[in-house]
Every structure is written in structure tokens, then in C-alpha cells.
Design a protein around this motif. Structure first.
Motif, PDB file in Angstrom:
ATOM      1  N   ALA A 123       0.834  -1.207   0.000  1.00 33.57           N
ATOM      2  CA  ALA A 123       0.000   0.000   0.000  1.00 33.57           C
ATOM      3  C   ALA A 123       0.868   1.256   0.000  1.00 33.57           C
ATOM      4  O   ALA A 123       0.579   2.241  -0.693  1.00 33.57           O
ATOM      5  N   GLY A 124       1.954   1.227   0.764  1.00 37.49           N
ATOM      6  CA  GLY A 124       2.863   2.367   0.797  1.00 37.49           C
ATOM      7  C   GLY A 124       3.554   2.590  -0.528  1.00 37.49           C
ATOM      8  O   GLY A 124       3.742   3.739  -0.964  1.00 37.49           O
ATOM      9  N   LEU A 125       3.934   1.512  -1.199  1.00 38.22           N
ATOM     10  CA  LEU A 125       4.589   1.635  -2.503  1.00 38.22           C
ATOM     11  C   LEU A 125       3.640   2.228  -3.542  1.00 38.22           C
ATOM     12  O   LEU A 125       4.051   3.039  -4.374  1.00 38.22           O
ATOM     13  N   VAL A 126       2.378   1.840  -3.478  1.00 38.19           N
ATOM     14  CA  VAL A 126       1.384   2.391  -4.411  1.00 38.19           C
ATOM     15  C   VAL A 126       1.187   3.884  -4.168  1.00 38.19           C
ATOM     16  O   VAL A 126       1.027   4.659  -5.108  1.00 38.19           O
ATOM     17  N   ARG A 127       1.225   4.286  -2.897  1.00 40.07           N
ATOM     18  CA  ARG A 127       1.110   5.733  -2.598  1.00 40.07           C
ATOM     19  C   ARG A 127       2.302   6.492  -3.178  1.00 40.07           C
ATOM     20  O   ARG A 127       2.147   7.599  -3.707  1.00 40.07           O
ATOM     21  N   LEU A 128       3.485   5.920  -3.072  1.00 38.77           N
ATOM     22  CA  LEU A 128       4.689   6.586  -3.553  1.00 38.77           C
ATOM     23  C   LEU A 128       4.805   6.546  -5.076  1.00 38.77           C
ATOM     24  O   LEU A 128       5.367   7.458  -5.690  1.00 38.77           O
ATOM     25  N   ASP A 129       4.295   5.488  -5.681  1.00 37.17           N
ATOM     26  CA  ASP A 129       4.369   5.328  -7.128  1.00 37.17           C
ATOM     27  C   ASP A 129       3.028   4.770  -7.611  1.00 37.17           C
ATOM     28  O   ASP A 129       2.865   3.556  -7.760  1.00 37.17           O
ATOM     29  N   PRO A 130       2.051   5.642  -7.840  1.00 30.29           N
ATOM     30  CA  PRO A 130       0.709   5.173  -8.220  1.00 30.29           C
ATOM     31  C   PRO A 130       0.679   4.325  -9.487  1.00 30.29           C
ATOM     32  O   PRO A 130      -0.270   3.578  -9.715  1.00 30.29           O
ATOM     33  N   GLY A 131       1.718   4.414 -10.297  1.00 29.59           N
ATOM     34  CA  GLY A 131       1.748   3.638 -11.529  1.00 29.59           C
ATOM     35  C   GLY A 131       2.377   2.263 -11.387  1.00 29.59           C
ATOM     36  O   GLY A 131       2.434   1.510 -12.367  1.00 29.59           O
ATOM     37  N   CYS A 132       2.834   1.915 -10.198  1.00 31.65           N
ATOM     38  CA  CYS A 132       3.490   0.616 -10.028  1.00 31.65           C
ATOM     39  C   CYS A 132       2.453  -0.509 -10.035  1.00 31.65           C
ATOM     40  O   CYS A 132       1.274  -0.294  -9.762  1.00 31.65           O
ATOM     41  N   GLU A 133       2.918  -1.719 -10.338  1.00 32.70           N
ATOM     42  CA  GLU A 133       2.043  -2.890 -10.373  1.00 32.70           C
ATOM     43  C   GLU A 133       2.725  -4.054  -9.665  1.00 32.70           C
ATOM     44  O   GLU A 133       3.932  -4.265  -9.824  1.00 32.70           O
ATOM     45  N   VAL A 134       1.931  -4.811  -8.905  1.00 31.72           N
ATOM     46  CA  VAL A 134       2.463  -5.961  -8.181  1.00 31.72           C
ATOM     47  C   VAL A 134       2.396  -7.192  -9.084  1.00 31.72           C
ATOM     48  O   VAL A 134       1.325  -7.567  -9.558  1.00 31.72           O
ATOM     49  N   ASN A 135       3.534  -7.805  -9.318  1.00 34.23           N
ATOM     50  CA  ASN A 135       3.594  -8.996 -10.159  1.00 34.23           C
ATOM     51  C   ASN A 135       3.010 -10.198  -9.411  1.00 34.23           C
ATOM     52  O   ASN A 135       3.437 -10.508  -8.305  1.00 34.23           O
ATOM     53  N   GLY A 136       2.037 -10.849 -10.028  1.00 40.47           N
ATOM     54  CA  GLY A 136       1.422 -12.022  -9.419  1.00 40.47           C
ATOM     55  C   GLY A 136       0.355 -11.717  -8.398  1.00 40.47           C
ATOM     56  O   GLY A 136      -0.075 -12.611  -7.658  1.00 40.47           O
ATOM     57  N   ALA A 137      -0.114 -10.481  -8.336  1.00 43.07           N
ATOM     58  CA  ALA A 137      -1.048 -10.062  -7.286  1.00 43.07           C
ATOM     59  C   ALA A 137      -2.383 -10.790  -7.337  1.00 43.07           C
ATOM     60  O   ALA A 137      -3.077 -10.894  -6.330  1.00 43.07           O
ATOM     61  N   LYS A 138      -2.760 -11.309  -8.517  1.00 43.41           N
ATOM     62  CA  LYS A 138      -4.072 -11.942  -8.648  1.00 43.41           C
ATOM     63  C   LYS A 138      -4.085 -13.407  -8.229  1.00 43.41           C
ATOM     64  O   LYS A 138      -5.128 -14.044  -8.220  1.00 43.41           O
ATOM     65  N   GLU A 139      -2.920 -13.947  -7.885  1.00 43.54           N
ATOM     66  CA  GLU A 139      -2.838 -15.345  -7.466  1.00 43.54           C
ATOM     67  C   GLU A 139      -2.561 -15.450  -5.970  1.00 43.54           C
ATOM     68  O   GLU A 139      -2.183 -14.475  -5.330  1.00 43.54           O
ATOM     69  N   THR A 140      -2.750 -16.639  -5.439  1.00 42.39           N
ATOM     70  CA  THR A 140      -2.370 -16.911  -4.056  1.00 42.39           C
ATOM     71  C   THR A 140      -0.857 -16.796  -3.947  1.00 42.39           C
ATOM     72  O   THR A 140      -0.121 -17.403  -4.728  1.00 42.39           O
ATOM     73  N   ARG A 141      -0.407 -16.000  -2.991  1.00 40.73           N
ATOM     74  CA  ARG A 141       1.030 -15.813  -2.802  1.00 40.73           C
ATOM     75  C   ARG A 141       1.440 -16.184  -1.386  1.00 40.73           C
ATOM     76  O   ARG A 141       0.626 -16.147  -0.460  1.00 40.73           O
ATOM     77  N   ALA A 142       2.695 -16.550  -1.231  1.00 39.61           N
ATOM     78  CA  ALA A 142       3.234 -16.708   0.112  1.00 39.61           C
ATOM     79  C   ALA A 142       3.109 -15.362   0.809  1.00 39.61           C
ATOM     80  O   ALA A 142       3.187 -14.306   0.163  1.00 39.61           O
ATOM     81  N   PRO A 143       2.913 -15.351   2.124  1.00 36.07           N
ATOM     82  CA  PRO A 143       2.535 -14.115   2.817  1.00 36.07           C
ATOM     83  C   PRO A 143       3.627 -13.073   2.974  1.00 36.07           C
ATOM     84  O   PRO A 143       3.348 -11.958   3.408  1.00 36.07           O
ATOM     85  N   HIS A 144       4.843 -13.393   2.576  1.00 42.08           N
ATOM     86  CA  HIS A 144       5.967 -12.515   2.916  1.00 42.08           C
ATOM     87  C   HIS A 144       6.644 -11.870   1.720  1.00 42.08           C
ATOM     88  O   HIS A 144       7.645 -11.160   1.896  1.00 42.08           O
ATOM     89  N   VAL A 145       6.135 -12.094   0.504  1.00 40.51           N
ATOM     90  CA  VAL A 145       6.846 -11.643  -0.698  1.00 40.51           C
ATOM     91  C   VAL A 145       5.985 -10.699  -1.523  1.00 40.51           C
ATOM     92  O   VAL A 145       4.796 -10.951  -1.720  1.00 40.51           O
ATOM     93  N   THR A 146       6.597  -9.634  -2.009  1.00 40.91           N
ATOM     94  CA  THR A 146       5.965  -8.816  -3.034  1.00 40.91           C
ATOM     95  C   THR A 146       7.011  -8.462  -4.077  1.00 40.91           C
ATOM     96  O   THR A 146       8.156  -8.153  -3.757  1.00 40.91           O
ATOM     97  N   ASN A 147       6.610  -8.552  -5.330  1.00 42.04           N
ATOM     98  CA  ASN A 147       7.488  -8.215  -6.442  1.00 42.04           C
ATOM     99  C   ASN A 147       6.790  -7.121  -7.234  1.00 42.04           C
ATOM    100  O   ASN A 147       5.683  -7.325  -7.738  1.00 42.04           O
ATOM    101  N   VAL A 148       7.415  -5.954  -7.314  1.00 44.79           N
ATOM    102  CA  VAL A 148       6.737  -4.767  -7.828  1.00 44.79           C
ATOM    103  C   VAL A 148       7.423  -4.254  -9.085  1.00 44.79           C
ATOM    104  O   VAL A 148       8.651  -4.077  -9.112  1.00 44.79           O
ATOM    105  N   ALA A 149       6.617  -4.018 -10.113  1.00 45.18           N
ATOM    106  CA  ALA A 149       7.101  -3.358 -11.329  1.00 45.18           C
ATOM    107  C   ALA A 149       6.835  -1.866 -11.175  1.00 45.18           C
ATOM    108  O   ALA A 149       5.678  -1.435 -11.152  1.00 45.18           O
ATOM    109  N   PHE A 150       7.891  -1.073 -11.041  1.00 46.96           N
ATOM    110  CA  PHE A 150       7.752   0.363 -10.837  1.00 46.96           C
ATOM    111  C   PHE A 150       7.529   1.074 -12.167  1.00 46.96           C
ATOM    112  O   PHE A 150       7.887   0.561 -13.237  1.00 46.96           O
TER     113      PHE A 150
END
Length: 382
Positions: A276-303
Motif C-alpha cells: 500500500a505504501g509503494l502504491v502511494r509513492l508510485d501510483p503507476g506501479c504494479e504488483v507482479n502475481g497479485a491476482k494469485e495466491t502468494r506466500a505471505p511474505h513476498v511482493t514483487n513490484v514493477a515500478f
């Protein structure tokens, strides 16, 4: 400077209990664990304690644990064993760790295997319909599949894949290095039965243990071919003198990992706070794999504007440790093969991975976001 470490998928900080156990072993278990005298038997006890702890974690008999130098060796051992006696087909995908994809490429170049690369969706999961088609092709020997993707955290459909492959008597190797101690692994701990052939790899340093030791979880009816030739250690499957000091740490880490999924479940709120903080800082960023079940500790972001490696370097100067891909691919100019397979090279170059751990705090996330804000502000000012 108080640093913030958000690269737990690369390696984890060792538990204090692991360090203590290894120190004790270093002082008292320096002998060769293959020796039959008292000192050797003392060292051997540490090795067998590690084997028993890993077996309990994996839900299998200790006799089916082959200790290795880590996940890479375990993956190599499984894949090369599948084609040691005759050529055939290897089914895998470009989402896999380099210790799978590079071995697949090598086996094909050596004429030992035909590699059937599975289709990959933008979601970051393999295409199960394509897996079904692949399993119907000629002489499939093994399917190699991750439990949890090392870059995106996307949980792969391992239970479904095991069921599909088992129906045809095909061996499934699960790279579970990023799964053990982090998510519920019931789906990759199948009960032994007719037609079910599953091996699994794990590494101590991914679950707060030492580097240089891991395991291949196997079965008595799976024939393994040694990568190296030498002594009779590990029933001749993995020759070489085992390190009782590393084994001492591995045993502690494996026991700790049994309750890991409950601890990691609580990390999801911190991961979401970071996103959520990354989206505030870069509204155009996208989280890779966000639509699937993910392990709870990882986020991969395309800025939207940043190059991943440049952001990694800028944040390092601010005291925040992240990565732009697999640590095993660090130092290369190649964009992430995982994100490239999901999307394209351009998005891969804009992506960075943040991986949290059970010791990550709310304060650490806030410090990281403040640092990212400073980096972005300086870039905007220029």
C-alpha cells in the motif's frame, strides 16, 4: 545506521539457537562422522539428528532423506537422476529457479532430455491444461515444479500437478526451498502409494539455518544417480564428508520451521502495508502475481519509472536491502526470466523483490517506505 533487511528469499538471518548449536558442535564434533571411533560417532550423532529433524518436517522416514550442500545440489540430483539411464522428456517452466532451468537446458544440450516448456500465465502460475497436454506426450520422465516462486511468491498448483502426473506414473520433483517453514506444505507431502513418485528439495539457509547444507526428500523406490563419485556417504548417493557443524544448525532450523507457517501468516499484514505504501509513492506501479495466491511474505513490484537494479543500489545506500531477482542470478545483466515469462523484458527490468521474514517489524516497513520516499524525491528533483 540501522539497516532494514527485506531480502529473506535470498537468505535468512540465522537463529541465535542455530549459532549456539553450531558453536557447540564446532568445539566438540570436529571429527569425521564416517569414522567408527568415539569421536566419529559423536560427530555422526549431529548428522543423524539433522536427518531426523528434516524427516519430521517433511513427514517422511529419515531413511528417505539425502543430505546435500543445499537446494541447488538437491535439484540437480533429482533432475539428472531421471535421465541417468535413458533419454526422455522433462516437463518444466521458465518460472523455475536457475538450478532447474539451467539443468534442463544442459540436459537437452547433452542429448539426454527433450525439454517441454510449459505455458505460463501473466498471473505467475503454470497452465495446468498445458501440463495435461504435456503429460500425454512422448516418454515424460519427470515434471519439475516449484512450490513457491522465488521471485513473486506465487504459490504453484503442486498438489494438482502431483495428482495429474501420478495418474500417469510420472515422477514429480518439487523445488520446495521457498516453501518449507513458510507455508503449509501438506499439498507437497503426499502419502506414498502406487504411482506416486515425489521428491522435494530444501535448504537450511532459507529457514534460518546455515548455508552449505540442504536435503533431497526422496523415496526408496526412486533410483538416484550420484552426481559425484567417491565414498559411500549417504548410501553412495552423495559422496563426501558431511559437516556435523552445519548439521547441528540444520537440525535446529528444521525443528523451528515446523511452526513457521503460523509465524509467517502474521507477516502478510506487513507485506500488505508495504504494498500500500509503494502504491502511494508510485501510483503507476504494479504488483507482479497479485491476482494469485502468494506466500505471505513476498511482493514483487514493477515500478513505473525505476529500473530494478538501480533501485536496489539506491536503497542499499539508504540502508534498505532488497533485490531485483534471484540471488543466484545476481551480477548478470539478464532481466528476470520469471517476470519476462509472465510479461516481457521491459517489465522485468522495472521490477524489484521485497521479501519479509518472521523477524520483520512494522517499524522496519515504515523505515523502508521512508527511505524509498527519499530516493523517489531526489530522483524527481533531478
Amino acid at each position: 545506521m540501522n539497516r532494514v533487511y527485506l531480502d529473506w528469499n535470498a537468505t535468512t538471518p540465522p537463529l541465535p539457537e542455530v549459532v549456539e548449536a553450531m558453536g557447540a558442535a564446532l568445539r566438540g564434533a570436529w571429527a569425521n562422522p564416517s569414522s567408527i571411533h568415539a569421536e566419529g560417532r559423536g560427530a555422526r550423532a549431529y548428522v543423524e539428528n539433522a536427518r531426523a529433524a528434516v524427516a519430521e518436517l517433511a513427514g517422511i522416514d529419515p531413511r528417505d532423506i539425502v543430505l546435500t550442500s543445499g537446494g541447488t545440489e538437491a535439484n540437480n540430483l533429482a533432475l539428472r537422476s531421471a535421465f541417468a539411464r535413458a533419454p526422455g522428456t522433462l516437463v518444466t517452466s521458465r518460472l523455475e529457479h536457475p538450478s532447474i532451468t539451467r539443468v534442463a537446458e544442459a540436459l537437452e544440450a547433452e542429448g539426454k532430455a527433450r525439454v517441454r516448456w510449459l505455458r505460463v500465465g501473466a498471473s505467475g502460475r503454470i497452465d495446468l491444461d498445458d501440463l495435461e497436454r504435456a503429460l500425454g506426450e512422448d516418454d515424460v520422465r519427470i515434471v519439475a515444479l516449484q512450490a513457491v516462486n522465488h521471485e513473486t511468491g506465487v504459490v504453484q498448483p503442486t498438489a494438482e500437478a502431483i495428482g495429474m502426473a501420478s495418474a500417469r506414473g510420472v515422477w514429480v520433483h518439487v523445488d520446495a526451498v521457498q516453501a518449507f517453514g513458510r507455508i503449509d506444505v501438506a499439498g507437497i507431502n503426499p502419502a506414498c502409494g502406487d504411482g506416486i513418485k515425489v521428491t522435494r528439495s530444501l535448504a537450511a539457509h532459507k529457514m534460518r539455518g546455515p548455508k552449505g547444507i540442504g536435503a533431497l526428500v526422496t523415496r526408496a523406490d526412486i533410483l538416484l544417480e550420484p552426481l559425484l563419485r567417491g565414498g559411500a556417504q549417504e548410501r553412495g548417493i552423495r559422496p563426501g564428508t558431511l559437516d556435523p557443524v552445519a548439521a547441528a544448525g540444520f537440525a535446529v532450523a528444521a525443528k523451528h520451521a515446523r511452526s513457521g507457517p503460523e509465524r509467517y501468516a502474521g507477516v502478510a499484514a506487513l507485506r500488505d502495508r508495504l504494498e500500500a505504501g509503494l502504491v502511494r509513492l508510485d501510483p503507476g506501479c504494479e504488483v507482479n502475481g497479485a491476482k494469485e495466491t502468494r506466500a505471505p511474505h513476498v511482493t514483487n513490484v514493477a515500478f513505473s519509472t525505476w529500473n530494478g537494479p538501480e533501485l536496489v543500489a539506491a536503497l542499499d545506500l539508504e540502508g534498505v536491502s532488497i533485490s531485483s531477482g534471484s540471488a543466484c542470478s545476481a551480477g548478470t545483466i539478464e532481466p528476470s526470466p520469471v517476470i519476462t515469462a509472465m510479461h516481457d523484458e521491459a517489465r522485468a527490468r522495472r521490477s524489484a523483490r521485497f521479501s519479509l521474514g518472521e523477524a520483520t517489524t512494522e517499524e522496519a516497513i515504515d523505515m523502508a517506505l521512508e527511505a524509498i520516499g527519499r530516493v523517489f524525491a531526489r530522483a524527481s528533483a533531478r
